[in-house]
Design a protein around this motif. Structure first.
Motif, short mmCIF file in Angstrom:
data_model
loop_
_atom_site.label_atom_id
_atom_site.label_comp_id
_atom_site.label_asym_id
_atom_site.label_seq_id
_atom_site.Cartn_x
_atom_site.Cartn_y
_atom_site.Cartn_z
N ILE A 133 -109.55 -22.41 -56.02
CA ILE A 133 -108.51 -23.45 -56.04
C ILE A 133 -107.95 -23.54 -57.45
O ILE A 133 -108.69 -23.82 -58.40
CB ILE A 133 -109.08 -24.80 -55.57
CG1 ILE A 133 -109.65 -24.64 -54.15
CG2 ILE A 133 -108.02 -25.89 -55.63
CD1 ILE A 133 -110.56 -25.76 -53.71
N LYS A 134 -106.63 -23.32 -57.59
CA LYS A 134 -106.01 -23.30 -58.91
C LYS A 134 -104.91 -24.33 -59.09
O LYS A 134 -104.33 -24.42 -60.16
CB LYS A 134 -105.46 -21.91 -59.19
CG LYS A 134 -106.56 -20.86 -59.29
CD LYS A 134 -106.01 -19.53 -59.68
CE LYS A 134 -107.16 -18.55 -59.81
NZ LYS A 134 -106.75 -17.27 -60.30
N LYS A 135 -104.61 -25.09 -58.03
CA LYS A 135 -103.61 -26.14 -58.21
C LYS A 135 -103.97 -27.35 -57.36
O LYS A 135 -104.60 -27.24 -56.31
CB LYS A 135 -102.20 -25.66 -57.92
CG LYS A 135 -101.97 -25.06 -56.57
CD LYS A 135 -100.55 -24.54 -56.46
CE LYS A 135 -100.46 -23.54 -55.33
NZ LYS A 135 -99.15 -22.98 -55.17
N LEU A 136 -103.57 -28.49 -57.87
CA LEU A 136 -103.81 -29.77 -57.20
C LEU A 136 -102.51 -30.19 -56.53
O LEU A 136 -101.43 -30.13 -57.14
CB LEU A 136 -104.23 -30.82 -58.24
CG LEU A 136 -104.31 -32.26 -57.75
CD1 LEU A 136 -105.47 -32.42 -56.77
CD2 LEU A 136 -104.47 -33.21 -58.92
N ARG A 137 -102.62 -30.62 -55.30
CA ARG A 137 -101.45 -31.10 -54.57
C ARG A 137 -101.80 -32.44 -53.95
O ARG A 137 -102.75 -32.54 -53.17
CB ARG A 137 -101.04 -30.11 -53.49
CG ARG A 137 -99.76 -30.49 -52.80
CD ARG A 137 -99.34 -29.40 -51.84
NE ARG A 137 -97.99 -29.64 -51.39
CZ ARG A 137 -97.32 -28.84 -50.62
NH1 ARG A 137 -97.85 -27.71 -50.22
NH2 ARG A 137 -96.10 -29.15 -50.24
N VAL A 138 -101.04 -33.46 -54.28
CA VAL A 138 -101.24 -34.81 -53.75
C VAL A 138 -100.01 -35.15 -52.92
O VAL A 138 -98.88 -35.03 -53.39
CB VAL A 138 -101.41 -35.84 -54.90
CG1 VAL A 138 -101.61 -37.23 -54.33
CG2 VAL A 138 -102.56 -35.44 -55.81
N SER A 139 -100.27 -35.57 -51.67
CA SER A 139 -99.14 -35.90 -50.79
C SER A 139 -99.09 -37.40 -50.53
O SER A 139 -100.10 -38.10 -50.60
CB SER A 139 -99.26 -35.14 -49.47
OG SER A 139 -100.45 -35.51 -48.81
N ALA A 140 -97.90 -37.86 -50.24
CA ALA A 140 -97.66 -39.28 -49.93
C ALA A 140 -97.36 -39.41 -48.44
O ALA A 140 -96.96 -38.44 -47.79
CB ALA A 140 -96.49 -39.80 -50.76
N PRO A 141 -97.54 -40.61 -47.88
CA PRO A 141 -97.25 -40.80 -46.45
C PRO A 141 -95.81 -40.45 -46.06
O PRO A 141 -95.55 -40.07 -44.93
CB PRO A 141 -97.52 -42.30 -46.23
CG PRO A 141 -98.46 -42.67 -47.32
CD PRO A 141 -98.11 -41.81 -48.49
N ASN A 142 -94.88 -40.54 -47.01
CA ASN A 142 -93.48 -40.24 -46.67
C ASN A 142 -93.18 -38.74 -46.69
O ASN A 142 -92.05 -38.32 -46.49
CB ASN A 142 -92.53 -40.97 -47.62
CG ASN A 142 -92.61 -40.46 -49.05
OD1 ASN A 142 -93.32 -39.52 -49.35
ND2 ASN A 142 -91.87 -41.12 -49.94
N GLY A 143 -94.18 -37.91 -46.98
CA GLY A 143 -94.00 -36.47 -46.96
C GLY A 143 -93.74 -35.86 -48.32
O GLY A 143 -93.76 -34.64 -48.46
N SER A 144 -93.47 -36.67 -49.33
CA SER A 144 -93.27 -36.11 -50.66
C SER A 144 -94.63 -35.75 -51.27
O SER A 144 -95.66 -36.24 -50.83
CB SER A 144 -92.51 -37.08 -51.56
OG SER A 144 -93.28 -38.25 -51.75
N PHE A 145 -94.61 -34.88 -52.27
CA PHE A 145 -95.87 -34.49 -52.88
C PHE A 145 -95.67 -34.17 -54.36
O PHE A 145 -94.57 -33.94 -54.83
CB PHE A 145 -96.50 -33.30 -52.15
CG PHE A 145 -95.68 -32.05 -52.20
CD1 PHE A 145 -95.84 -31.13 -53.23
CD2 PHE A 145 -94.76 -31.76 -51.21
CE1 PHE A 145 -95.10 -29.98 -53.28
CE2 PHE A 145 -94.01 -30.60 -51.25
CZ PHE A 145 -94.18 -29.71 -52.29
N LEU A 146 -96.78 -34.17 -55.05
CA LEU A 146 -96.84 -33.81 -56.45
C LEU A 146 -97.80 -32.64 -56.56
O LEU A 146 -98.89 -32.67 -56.00
CB LEU A 146 -97.37 -35.00 -57.27
CG LEU A 146 -97.72 -34.73 -58.73
CD1 LEU A 146 -96.47 -34.41 -59.53
CD2 LEU A 146 -98.44 -35.93 -59.32
#
Length: 157
Positions: A68-81
């Motif tokens: 795992i080389k990247k972190l992905r955080v998602s929001a309930p509205n479908g957007s992510f960081l």
């Protein structure tokens, strides 16, 4: 009297038991649940731990684990960081990791007792620890606590 008892069979307890057994020290591990069992945590492990597990005797390379080389955080509205991780980690289920560690511990001669520890006491005069389960009393030269901070035993002690 036995040399060392370890209370708690998570990652800390299992890896300590393995290291002691590799040094030829008779070790008894207490875990209230029967292995293997599922846990809700631990699917990601920092890559720095890879060589430690390999030195213990686990062949992580043969398991073809995801790196795992990247972190992905998602929001309930479908957007992510999404953010790259400097060192990253690897993915493995705790079921698989714990089971592999248990198999290694048993192969090295670690005795595993599946009972809850109800009490630990130290007798200074004899320089021994008494560890009580619901069915037995065990005497050790040294006892290591590897149980969670919200466990019944931690609250009691």
């Amino acid at each position: 009297m036995q040399p060392i008892g370890i209370v708690g069979g998570g990652l800390a307890g299992l890896t300590l038991a393995i290291q002691l057994a590799q040094k030829g020290i008779e070790t008894t591990l207490f875990e209230k649940k029967e292995y293997p069992f599922h846990r809700v945590c631990g699917e990601y492990i920092a890559i720095e731990s890879w060589s430690f597990f390999e030195r213990l005797g686990l062949s992580l390379s043969s398991l073809k684990l995801p790196i795992i080389k990247k972190l992905r955080v998602s929001a309930p509205n479908g957007s992510f960081l999404e953010q790259p991780m400097k060192t990253g980690g690897f993915g493995i289920s705790r079921y698989t990791l714990d089971n592999s560690l248990v198999e290694l511990a048993l192969k090295l001669g670690v005795k595993i007792i599946h009972e809850s520890v109800e009490n630990i006491s130290f007798q200074a005069k004899e320089d021994i620890f008494t560890l009580k389960t619901s069915t037995q009393e065990h005497i050790f030269k040294l006892v290591c606590g590897a149980f969670g901070k919200r466990s019944n035993l931690d609250i009691f002690l």
